[in-house]
Scaffold this motif. Structure first.
Motif, mmCIF file in Angstrom:
data_model
loop_
_atom_site.group_PDB
_atom_site.id
_atom_site.type_symbol
_atom_site.label_atom_id
_atom_site.label_comp_id
_atom_site.label_asym_id
_atom_site.label_seq_id
_atom_site.Cartn_x
_atom_site.Cartn_y
_atom_site.Cartn_z
ATOM 1 N N SER A 174 -7.012 2.371 -1.675
ATOM 2 C CA SER A 174 -6.352 1.220 -1.050
ATOM 3 C C SER A 174 -5.775 1.532 0.328
ATOM 4 O O SER A 174 -5.295 0.636 1.020
ATOM 5 C CB SER A 174 -5.252 0.676 -1.966
ATOM 6 O OG SER A 174 -5.837 0.255 -3.173
ATOM 7 N N GLY A 175 -5.810 2.801 0.700
ATOM 8 C CA GLY A 175 -5.334 3.168 2.037
ATOM 9 C C GLY A 175 -6.348 4.046 2.753
ATOM 10 O O GLY A 175 -5.997 4.802 3.656
ATOM 11 N N ASN A 176 -7.593 3.940 2.340
ATOM 12 C CA ASN A 176 -8.612 4.864 2.829
ATOM 13 C C ASN A 176 -9.469 4.205 3.915
ATOM 14 O O ASN A 176 -10.363 3.412 3.632
ATOM 15 C CB ASN A 176 -9.479 5.304 1.642
ATOM 16 C CG ASN A 176 -10.383 6.464 1.979
ATOM 17 O OD1 ASN A 176 -11.027 6.471 3.029
ATOM 18 N ND2 ASN A 176 -10.435 7.454 1.105
ATOM 19 N N LYS A 177 -9.176 4.550 5.143
ATOM 20 C CA LYS A 177 -9.850 3.902 6.277
ATOM 21 C C LYS A 177 -11.345 4.221 6.293
ATOM 22 O O LYS A 177 -12.173 3.374 6.611
ATOM 23 C CB LYS A 177 -9.206 4.378 7.581
ATOM 24 C CG LYS A 177 -9.674 3.627 8.807
ATOM 25 C CD LYS A 177 -8.632 3.748 9.905
ATOM 26 C CE LYS A 177 -8.920 2.827 11.073
ATOM 27 N NZ LYS A 177 -10.106 3.188 11.817
ATOM 28 N N ILE A 231 -9.496 -6.999 -1.271
ATOM 29 C CA ILE A 231 -8.179 -7.053 -1.925
ATOM 30 C C ILE A 231 -7.881 -5.721 -2.600
ATOM 31 O O ILE A 231 -8.790 -4.962 -2.931
ATOM 32 C CB ILE A 231 -8.101 -8.201 -2.963
ATOM 33 C CG1 ILE A 231 -9.050 -7.951 -4.151
ATOM 34 C CG2 ILE A 231 -8.429 -9.534 -2.318
ATOM 35 C CD1 ILE A 231 -8.893 -8.937 -5.299
ATOM 36 N N SER A 232 -6.609 -5.474 -2.818
ATOM 37 C CA SER A 232 -6.231 -4.243 -3.523
ATOM 38 C C SER A 232 -6.339 -4.514 -5.015
ATOM 39 O O SER A 232 -6.445 -5.658 -5.443
ATOM 40 C CB SER A 232 -4.792 -3.858 -3.177
ATOM 41 O OG SER A 232 -3.872 -4.657 -3.909
ATOM 42 N N ASP A 233 -6.300 -3.457 -5.815
ATOM 43 C CA ASP A 233 -6.151 -3.673 -7.250
ATOM 44 C C ASP A 233 -4.654 -3.845 -7.529
ATOM 45 O O ASP A 233 -3.808 -3.670 -6.641
ATOM 46 C CB ASP A 233 -6.767 -2.529 -8.068
ATOM 47 C CG ASP A 233 -7.053 -2.955 -9.520
ATOM 48 O OD1 ASP A 233 -6.648 -4.070 -9.910
ATOM 49 O OD2 ASP A 233 -7.681 -2.183 -10.264
ATOM 50 N N TYR A 234 -4.363 -4.160 -8.767
ATOM 51 C CA TYR A 234 -3.005 -4.466 -9.216
ATOM 52 C C TYR A 234 -1.992 -3.382 -8.807
ATOM 53 O O TYR A 234 -2.053 -2.259 -9.312
ATOM 54 C CB TYR A 234 -3.056 -4.555 -10.734
ATOM 55 C CG TYR A 234 -2.058 -5.456 -11.389
ATOM 56 C CD1 TYR A 234 -2.403 -6.730 -11.802
ATOM 57 C CD2 TYR A 234 -0.764 -5.014 -11.621
ATOM 58 C CE1 TYR A 234 -1.486 -7.552 -12.424
ATOM 59 C CE2 TYR A 234 0.160 -5.833 -12.242
ATOM 60 C CZ TYR A 234 -0.207 -7.106 -12.641
ATOM 61 O OH TYR A 234 0.701 -7.913 -13.267
ATOM 62 N N THR A 235 -1.103 -3.690 -7.926
ATOM 63 C CA THR A 235 -0.076 -2.751 -7.401
ATOM 64 C C THR A 235 -0.639 -1.441 -6.837
ATOM 65 O O THR A 235 0.096 -0.460 -6.695
ATOM 66 C CB THR A 235 1.025 -2.401 -8.446
ATOM 67 O OG1 THR A 235 0.416 -1.785 -9.586
ATOM 68 C CG2 THR A 235 1.829 -3.597 -8.871
ATOM 69 N N SER A 236 -1.938 -1.421 -6.517
ATOM 70 C CA SER A 236 -2.487 -0.129 -6.054
ATOM 71 C C SER A 236 -1.928 0.267 -4.692
ATOM 72 O O SER A 236 -1.923 1.451 -4.349
ATOM 73 C CB SER A 236 -4.016 -0.160 -6.022
ATOM 74 O OG SER A 236 -4.486 -1.052 -5.041
ATOM 75 N N ILE A 237 -1.422 -0.699 -3.932
ATOM 76 C CA ILE A 237 -0.803 -0.325 -2.646
ATOM 77 C C ILE A 237 0.525 0.388 -2.920
ATOM 78 O O ILE A 237 0.807 1.452 -2.382
ATOM 79 C CB ILE A 237 -0.630 -1.573 -1.745
ATOM 80 C CG1 ILE A 237 -2.024 -2.109 -1.374
ATOM 81 C CG2 ILE A 237 0.177 -1.221 -0.491
ATOM 82 C CD1 ILE A 237 -2.035 -3.353 -0.510
ATOM 83 N N ALA A 238 1.306 -0.185 -3.829
ATOM 84 C CA ALA A 238 2.577 0.465 -4.190
ATOM 85 C C ALA A 238 2.331 1.846 -4.794
ATOM 86 O O ALA A 238 3.086 2.801 -4.552
ATOM 87 C CB ALA A 238 3.337 -0.406 -5.181
ATOM 88 N N GLU A 239 1.248 1.961 -5.569
ATOM 89 C CA GLU A 239 0.990 3.228 -6.268
ATOM 90 C C GLU A 239 0.630 4.375 -5.325
ATOM 91 O O GLU A 239 0.572 5.526 -5.755
ATOM 92 C CB GLU A 239 -0.106 3.019 -7.324
ATOM 93 C CG GLU A 239 0.430 2.224 -8.512
ATOM 94 C CD GLU A 239 -0.676 1.625 -9.376
ATOM 95 O OE1 GLU A 239 -1.778 2.179 -9.413
ATOM 96 O OE2 GLU A 239 -0.404 0.581 -10.017
ATOM 97 N N MET A 240 0.405 4.054 -4.072
ATOM 98 C CA MET A 240 0.124 5.153 -3.133
ATOM 99 C C MET A 240 1.343 6.066 -3.006
ATOM 100 O O MET A 240 1.215 7.226 -2.635
ATOM 101 C CB MET A 240 -0.312 4.598 -1.780
ATOM 102 C CG MET A 240 -1.678 3.907 -1.906
ATOM 103 S SD MET A 240 -2.538 3.722 -0.361
ATOM 104 C CE MET A 240 -1.483 2.595 0.485
ATOM 105 N N ASP A 282 5.594 2.462 4.551
ATOM 106 C CA ASP A 282 4.482 3.356 4.903
ATOM 107 C C ASP A 282 3.230 3.003 4.093
ATOM 108 O O ASP A 282 2.106 3.078 4.594
ATOM 109 C CB ASP A 282 4.857 4.819 4.641
ATOM 110 C CG ASP A 282 5.816 5.342 5.704
ATOM 111 O OD1 ASP A 282 6.010 4.627 6.722
ATOM 112 O OD2 ASP A 282 6.380 6.432 5.516
ATOM 113 N N ALA A 283 3.459 2.626 2.844
ATOM 114 C CA ALA A 283 2.312 2.239 1.998
ATOM 115 C C ALA A 283 1.649 0.994 2.572
ATOM 116 O O ALA A 283 0.421 0.927 2.695
ATOM 117 C CB ALA A 283 2.775 1.992 0.566
#
Ligand code: BGC
Length: 747
Positions: free
Chosen positions: A259-262, A280-289, A300-301
């Motif tokens: 989810s943060g991989n350019k 789209i991200s998966d469920y809370t996958s941005i927070a999970e970074m 930062d996430a």
């Protein structure tokens, strides 16, 4: 505000009269709309929220407030969408710009007509059939307010401990790519505006099916070459098929969470593959970074994900809460916010929601189509075609429609279906009910549960299942006494549906000990035993294979599961399913897959220092592509139209397949090719084609495959897709263990 909106629409229409293409019209419309939007309004579009969870199905005031104030761009898995989709769009109309909300859902296996779990459906090798299942799914869901499905899931997996193999396409990239394209086409049709279709969302990008040790949500480390050669192929096929949206995965890819991989989201997906849709991200996958340990703060996430190319944040609300400040501090550019906003609005435009936010609420169509006889008929056909006959000694199957049949096992008289995301399904029949109905007046059907799902208390608590009030001993004795009265025993055993799917990894995929103990007791009665295996993964059933008479892999087959199984048991349908993922003979063999590389010391019996396990054979229990029929097929040797191939030429490879048994039957004829010497190691063989044929008893057919140079290309270490001249072996057979080959040379 209504005025602005009407103005926008009418200007778009006006321009269209000047001869703009649909894309240009959309572009003009969206750009004009975006010119009116504040930064907050744009950020609101990037927020993807779950449904509200008021137990009475009422709008949760907090959620309603968010929609009304333009803080929600999309919603998913809302309860009672047929009513609530309208409510959400009504709320969205109260926003300044009246931008409709995207309404999505995990409509994976069907909406109300439920089809086999995706892995099972691949066992049919019936691409048209799978396309039709997804088209029916789209038809049903899109009449009830849902115009966006979080499917198809097309993750390749070679580790059956992973619970989500049940949702995927199996182990093979060639078949997986064809399935991916078929499902995208089924969901979306040629144009998802033409109602009855929905926007697909392929997931989970990428490599989610390769978690270390098969444990969900763990990491993986994989070479780029392996990604390109195997794991990325179905995703690329979905993009080429025009998939409208993509969901990133929970895992990292070479150390950076997807989810943060350019590299993954922008360089590969957008730049190399040309994907233009919604990400789209998966469920809370941005927070999970943060849990991945690559960012320390929420902000930062959000920045990492947005800068990597993400459009919408599912659930975390990190975009909603942080992007404004990030833009102000210069850590995120407005251009990126605009890019993401554009993609969200484009999805809404393509779905026709600007024209009519209620276009996917169509009660009339719902009443006519949902669970229509035609839909149910297709569900039955796909369920039948998904069943794999793994063993059938002494023609135990099909059963005779007479005498006394004992149905034994924890799943014989209960519903045990996996409905991924399909909470709206009606209760299907169980096997006891279907068998009793079909054999009414002809045979006596007895039943005993015999065993709990498991005696493992930790497992039972984690799958929220209770043990029977009777002791294990009582259950077993009742089953033995019941079986004693029968001519044949049908054991309906295996895994409970909750033992597969998300967050359902298993370290031990053998039969639960108590179920195997019961089978051992039943074996002592010396009666034929048929195992109707229930599972969402290939299980390790070596003991069962050695000791039982017949085995049917029956997965979780949806609404028509019980009828399909009974039709196969009684010979009303001759099984034709073939495995699309290898069945290991031991857990220690995992990962095991047919397209493995050569060993430097190929196994030689009697030579200790060759590649093998001391305690078991290296062969799988059932190889990829394997499945029996009530009839038998004989293959002639492969003939080739030429022994050399040039870059612009072609070779025809042919076999004659003969139905040598007493039943009409279907057979999946499979073409495998081996590149004998490559500049890097090549798999021992790879699936390159297949054809499903129907043969009457005694009939034969010539099956031809065309081989061209492009089929021989592979990714080298520079990630170039190229073929290399040299020797190739061509195998055509009934499964991947086929040994006889013809050879040709690529010049
Ligand atoms: C799953 C996705 C699913 C999403 C929304 C996640 O936990 O990984 O497959 O689409 O939830 O329900």
């Amino acid at each position: 505000m209504k005025k602005i909106f009407t103005l926008l629409i009418s200007s778009a229409i006006a321009i269209s009269a000047l001869g703009q293409s649909t894309d240009e019209k959309m572009d003009t419309f969206i750009k004009q709309l975006m010119n009116k939007m504040t930064l907050e309004e744009k950020i609101g579009q990037l927020n993807l929220q779950g449904g509200w969870y008021d137990p009475n199905g009422k709008v949760d005031p907090q959620y309603a407030e968010k929609v009304k104030t333009g803080q929600i761009g999309g919603s998913f898995n809302i309860p009672n969408p047929e009513k609530n989709a309208k409510l959400i769009q009504d709320l969205a109309k109260q926003t300044r710009l009246k931008i409709p909300v995207l309404i999505g859902g995990d409509v994976v296996q069907g909406y109300k007509t439920i089809f086999p779990i995706p892995l099972a459906e691949t066992m049919s090798w019936d691409l048209k059939g799978m396309e039709k299942s997804t088209a029916i799914t789209a038809n049903e869901a899109s009449s009830q307010g849902i115009s966006w499905t979080f499917a198809p899931m097309i993750d390749i997996s070679r580790d059956p401990r992973w619970g989500r193999v049940s949702e995927g396409v199996g182990e093979d990239p060639y078949l997986g790519s064809l399935v991916a394209a078929a499902r995208v086409k089924g969901f979306q049709g040629n144009d998802y505006l033409k109602s009855q279709n929905m926007m697909a969302c392929m997931k989970h990008f990428a490599m989610y099916g390769a978690p270390e040790a098969g444990k969900d949500y763990t990491g993986l480390d994989m070479s780029k070459r392996l990604m390109y050669e195997v794991y990325l192929k179905p995703y690329k096929a979905a993009v080429e098929a025009g998939v409208g949206s993509i969901m990133s995965s929970f895992n990292d890819v070479q150390g950076v969470p997807a989810s943060g991989n350019k590299w993954l989201l922008t360089d590969l997906l957008r730049n190399d593959w040309g994907f233009k849709g919604l990400l789209i991200s998966d469920y809370t996958s941005i927070a999970e970074m943060k849990h991945h340990g690559v960012v320390a703060t929420d902000a930062d996430a959000a920045a990492l994900s947005m800068n990597a190319g993400m459009d919408m944040d599912m659930i975390s609300e990190y975009f909603l809460k942080n992007l404004k400040k990030l833009v102000q501090s210069g850590k995120v550019s407005e251009a990126d916010i605009n890019r993401a906003t554009y993609n969200v609005l484009a999805a809404k435009y393509k779905l026709g929601l600007f024209e009519n936010p209620y276009r996917y609420i169509n009660e009339k169509r719902a009443a006519k189509d949902i669970m229509s006889p035609a839909h149910l008929q297709h569900a039955l056909e796909m369920a039948q075609r998904s069943i794999v006959l793994l063993k059938n000694s002494n023609q135990t199957l099909p059963l005779k429609s007479q005498g006394t049949i004992a149905l034994i096992g924890p799943f014989a008289r209960t519903e045990n279906v996996q409905n991924i995301g399909a909470t709206n399904a009606a209760r299907p029949l169980n096997i006891y009910e279907a068998l009793t109905e079909q054999l009414k007046g002809k045979a006596t059907i007895l039943y005993a549960k015999g065993a709990n799902i498991s005696e493992n208390d930790l497992l039972m608590s984690r799958i929220y299942q209770k043990k029977d009030a009777r002791s294990a001993e009582e259950l077993k004795n009742e089953a033995i006494n019941t079986a004693k009265q029968a001519d044949v025993i049908i054991a309906v055993m295996g895994e409970f549906a909750g033992m597969t799917g998300e967050a359902a990894s298993m370290s031990d995929i053998q039969m639960q000990e108590n179920q195997r103990d019961l089978l051992k007791e039943l074996r002592k009665l010396n009666k034929p035993i048929v195992l109707v295996l229930k599972s969402g993964r290939p299980m390790v059933i070596d003991w069962e294979n050695d000791n039982l008479d017949a085995i049917l892999a029956t997965w979780y087959l949806g609404t028509k599961e019980a009828d399909a199984i009974v039709n196969v048991l009684l010979g009303k349908f001759n099984p034709s399913g073939k495995t699309t993922i290898t069945f290991p003979r031991s857990i220690g063999q995992i990962p095991i897959y047919y397209a493995h590389a050569n060993s430097s010391r190929p196994e030689i019996e009697g030579d200790k220092y060759t590649s093998k396990y001391l305690d078991i054979s290296s062969e799988p229990l059932y190889p990829f592509g394997y499945g029996l029929s009530y009839t038998s097929f004989e293959y002639s040797p492969v003939t080739l139209s030429a022994n050399t191939l040039t870059n612009s030429g072609k070779i025809t490879a042919s076999v004659t397949v003969k139905n040598t048994g007493n039943y009409d039957g279907d057979e999946v004829v499979q073409l495998y090719i081996q590149d004998v010497v490559g500049s890097i190691k090549r798999p021992v063989k790879e699936l390159k084609g297949f054809e499903k044929i129907s043969l009457k008893a005694g009939a034969s057919q010539i099956v031809n495959f065309m081989i061209t140079e492009d089929m021989l290309r592979f990714y080298n270490n520079q990630l170039e897709l190229k073929s290399e001249p040299g020797l190739f072996k061509v195998y055509i057979g009934t499964n991947s263990s086929v040994k006889e080959a013809a050879e040709f040379e690529l010049k």
